[in-house]
Design a protein around this motif. Structure first.
Motif, mmCIF file in Angstrom:
data_model
loop_
_atom_site.group_PDB
_atom_site.id
_atom_site.type_symbol
_atom_site.label_atom_id
_atom_site.label_comp_id
_atom_site.label_asym_id
_atom_site.label_seq_id
_atom_site.Cartn_x
_atom_site.Cartn_y
_atom_site.Cartn_z
ATOM 1 N N GLU A 198 -2.289 6.311 11.003
ATOM 2 C CA GLU A 198 -2.771 5.109 10.326
ATOM 3 C C GLU A 198 -2.494 3.872 11.193
ATOM 4 O O GLU A 198 -3.356 3.016 11.388
ATOM 5 C CB GLU A 198 -2.053 4.908 8.979
ATOM 6 C CG GLU A 198 -2.593 5.713 7.827
ATOM 7 C CD GLU A 198 -1.943 5.281 6.512
ATOM 8 O OE1 GLU A 198 -1.700 4.073 6.316
ATOM 9 O OE2 GLU A 198 -1.654 6.160 5.680
ATOM 10 N N CYS B 123 -6.877 5.735 4.684
ATOM 11 C CA CYS B 123 -5.847 4.741 4.342
ATOM 12 C C CYS B 123 -6.025 3.475 5.182
ATOM 13 O O CYS B 123 -5.891 2.361 4.671
ATOM 14 C CB CYS B 123 -4.456 5.325 4.518
ATOM 15 S SG CYS B 123 -4.060 6.556 3.251
ATOM 16 N N TYR C 209 0.857 -1.193 0.000
ATOM 17 C CA TYR C 209 0.000 0.000 0.000
ATOM 18 C C TYR C 209 0.888 1.235 0.000
ATOM 19 O O TYR C 209 1.845 1.316 0.770
ATOM 20 C CB TYR C 209 -0.885 0.011 1.254
ATOM 21 C CG TYR C 209 -1.909 1.130 1.272
ATOM 22 C CD1 TYR C 209 -3.206 0.916 0.830
ATOM 23 C CD2 TYR C 209 -1.567 2.404 1.723
ATOM 24 C CE1 TYR C 209 -4.150 1.937 0.828
ATOM 25 C CE2 TYR C 209 -2.500 3.433 1.718
ATOM 26 C CZ TYR C 209 -3.796 3.187 1.277
ATOM 27 O OH TYR C 209 -4.717 4.203 1.276
ATOM 28 N N HIS D 220 0.716 11.416 9.616
ATOM 29 C CA HIS D 220 -0.198 10.554 8.857
ATOM 30 C C HIS D 220 0.015 9.058 9.120
ATOM 31 O O HIS D 220 -0.910 8.336 9.463
ATOM 32 C CB HIS D 220 -0.086 10.873 7.365
ATOM 33 C CG HIS D 220 -1.027 10.094 6.507
ATOM 34 N ND1 HIS D 220 -2.393 10.067 6.709
ATOM 35 C CD2 HIS D 220 -0.809 9.266 5.442
ATOM 36 C CE1 HIS D 220 -2.962 9.295 5.810
ATOM 37 N NE2 HIS D 220 -2.029 8.779 5.036
ATOM 38 N N CYS E 145 0.597 5.612 -0.081
ATOM 39 C CA CYS E 145 -0.290 6.772 -0.021
ATOM 40 C C CYS E 145 -0.189 7.557 -1.327
ATOM 41 O O CYS E 145 0.901 7.924 -1.755
ATOM 42 C CB CYS E 145 0.067 7.672 1.150
ATOM 43 S SG CYS E 145 -0.144 6.833 2.728
HETATM 44 ZN ZN ZN Z 1 -2.017 7.202 3.742
#
Ligand code: ZN
Length: 479
Positions: A241, A212, A28, A237, A30
């Protein structure tokens, strides 16, 4: 199998990468907030993690890697852009998403497996927030839902900060409804005129971080292999998460490996609009800088170091790529040849190249290896060279190598009748060889040479292309 090692921001060590499930390696990263053109700094993570995607596909198989890169299409910056321009939010996010994909494609960035938009996952975000309230990790206050950082003991572990240090360092005014100044917003009320969705806490919209956590869980599962992004996202961030996901899915770690690319500068200075050195990917493309050149410069510095974009590097990258494309062109590389090599099992990575790249995505080391391979003359060396360029995503079109090398198109005009004739000569040469008639095979080879036709022997067959000295008049006599 090539062993991949990656620097894990979470442990601050380089580690051997062992996927949770080699049959489905999951990553993953961002993605962009879609309200403006991507600038050069936005392109860096897209290119860096594209190379990692390609490497993972090479090692585990193209069908065994799932890559998610999200699109943030609900954000206060988007709302502000809509208000100042008088355009609808939908128009702005749709147009900007299109620009982003176009610009990244021009840089040779492959499309990820999934590109979820935040607005498509509101229900999953609401469900995750509701669960966090229920388990005591979040609370509602004045229409907001906040994550309670004190409920998660490891908060700050990724960036190596304690909550107390963060409070001391925070200069922002703290909202009165927060229990702890570092508590962060997962949901906030939306007045009329701004995007909003019904929720148990009234009409509102999500904070940024929750998207996210919700999308990664939905598309990759509660625990997956790699989470990437720019190092400016590490705090708050990524920290947020992790906190949300860890508390929503107790007992498992959101991501095994966290990777962060360093920032980008221009001629030694931070890129900023006030310094006048701010430019977008589109600006460069419109100035005639090819996407491959931009990509090459971005990859010429290790992702873990600050990248300095300079005019000198751009010139050097242009010259190197032209030289490399000319080599491949001279040796007859085309999409068809690559396909032939692939089918014949000869489309193989150079082991040293792959090993260097797999060592924490050492793209500059891999480029150094390509310089060595570019001087090779054997078929495996050339195949390894071409394969390496492909793995770094530096060949946009195998059928345009001559053009990309700056070899004038006029020099490449090949009359229609040449193809069948050369194919026939090659078949006759093949037959002569099979019949051990070496004199005839040599005569045909010399003839093709004299006409300036490059021949590359591959997997029992041969591929050809017009070389720089190509002269159809020599073949004319044989028609
Ligand atoms: Zn993110």
């Amino acid at each position: 199998m090539t062993e991949i090692r990656l620097h894990n921001s979470k442990t601050r060590r380089k580690e051997v990468f062992v996927p949770l499930d080699p049959g489905n390696v999951r990553m993953y990263v961002c993605g962009p907030t879609v309200y403006d053109r991507a600038h050069l700094g936005n392109a860096r993570p897209a290119v860096v993690f594209d190379v990692l995607f390609r490497l993972l596909r090479h090692v585990y198989g193209a069908g065994h890697v799932t890559y998610v890169r999200n699109i943030t299409d609900v954000d206060d910056k988007i709302n502000a852009r809509a208000a100042e321009s008088g355009r609808s939010i939908g128009d702005i996010t749709e147009e900007t998403t299109g620009w982003y994909l176009e610009d990244m494609a021009a840089l040779g960035v492959m499309e990820p497996t999934h590109m979820p938009r935040a607005t498509g996952y509101i229900a999953q975000m609401i469900a995750m927030i509701a669960g966090l309230i229920e388990s005591g990790h979040a609370y509602e206050a004045e229409g907001h839902v906040l994550f309670a950082v004190e409920s998660y003991a490891a908060y700050g572990a990724l960036s190596g900060r304690s909550v107390d240090d963060m409070i001391a360092g925070a200069r922002v005014e703290v909202a009165p409804y927060k229990r702890n100044p570092m508590d962060f917003v997962m949901w906030k009320p939306s007045p009329e005129g701004l995007p909003g969705w019904d929720s148990p806490w009234g009409r509102g919209r999500p904070g940024w971080h929750i998207e996210c956590s919700a999308m990664a869980a939905d598309l990759l599962g509660d625990s997956f292999d790699i989470h990437g992004g720019g190092n400016d996202l590490m705090f708050p961030h990524h920290e947020n998460e992790i906190a949300q996901s860890a508390c929503a899915h107790p007992g498992v770690e959101m991501a095994q490996v966290w990777m962060h690319n360093e920032m980008l500068m221009v001629e030694g200075k931070k890129m900023s609009k006030s310094l006048g050195n701010f430019f977008t990917v589109r600006d460069l493309l419109e100035q005639g800088v090819p996407g491959e050149v931009i990509r090459f410069v971005l990859l010429s510095t290790h992702y873990g170091k600050p990248m300095d974009w300079t005019e000198a590097k751009r010139e050097e990258a242009t010259a190197t790529l032209k030289r490399w494309y000319a080599i491949l062109h001279r040796h007859g590389f085309t999409a068809r040849l690559v396909e032939t090599l692939r089918q014949g099992g000869q489309w193989q990575a150079d082991a040293e190249f792959a090993g260097v790249l797999a060592n924490d995505l050492n793209a500059p080391g891999a480029i150094a290896r390509l310089h060595v391979l570019s001087k090779g003359h054997t078929a495996p060396a050339l195949a390894g060279f071409a394969h390496g360029l492909d793995m770094l995503g530096l060949v946009a079109d195998w059928d345009r190598l001559g053009e990309m090398a700056g070899i004038a198109a006029a020099e490449q005009v090949v009359p229609d009748w040449v193809g069948p004739l050369v194919e026939d000569l090659l078949a006759r040469r093949q037959a002569a060889r099979a019949g051990r008639d070496w004199a005839e095979a040599d005569r045909l080879r010399d003839l093709l040479n004299a006409a300036g036709v490059n021949v590359t022997d591959v997997g029992g067959g041969a591929s050809w292309s017009p070389g720089e000295r190509f002269d159809p008049a020599v073949l004319e006599a044989l028609r």
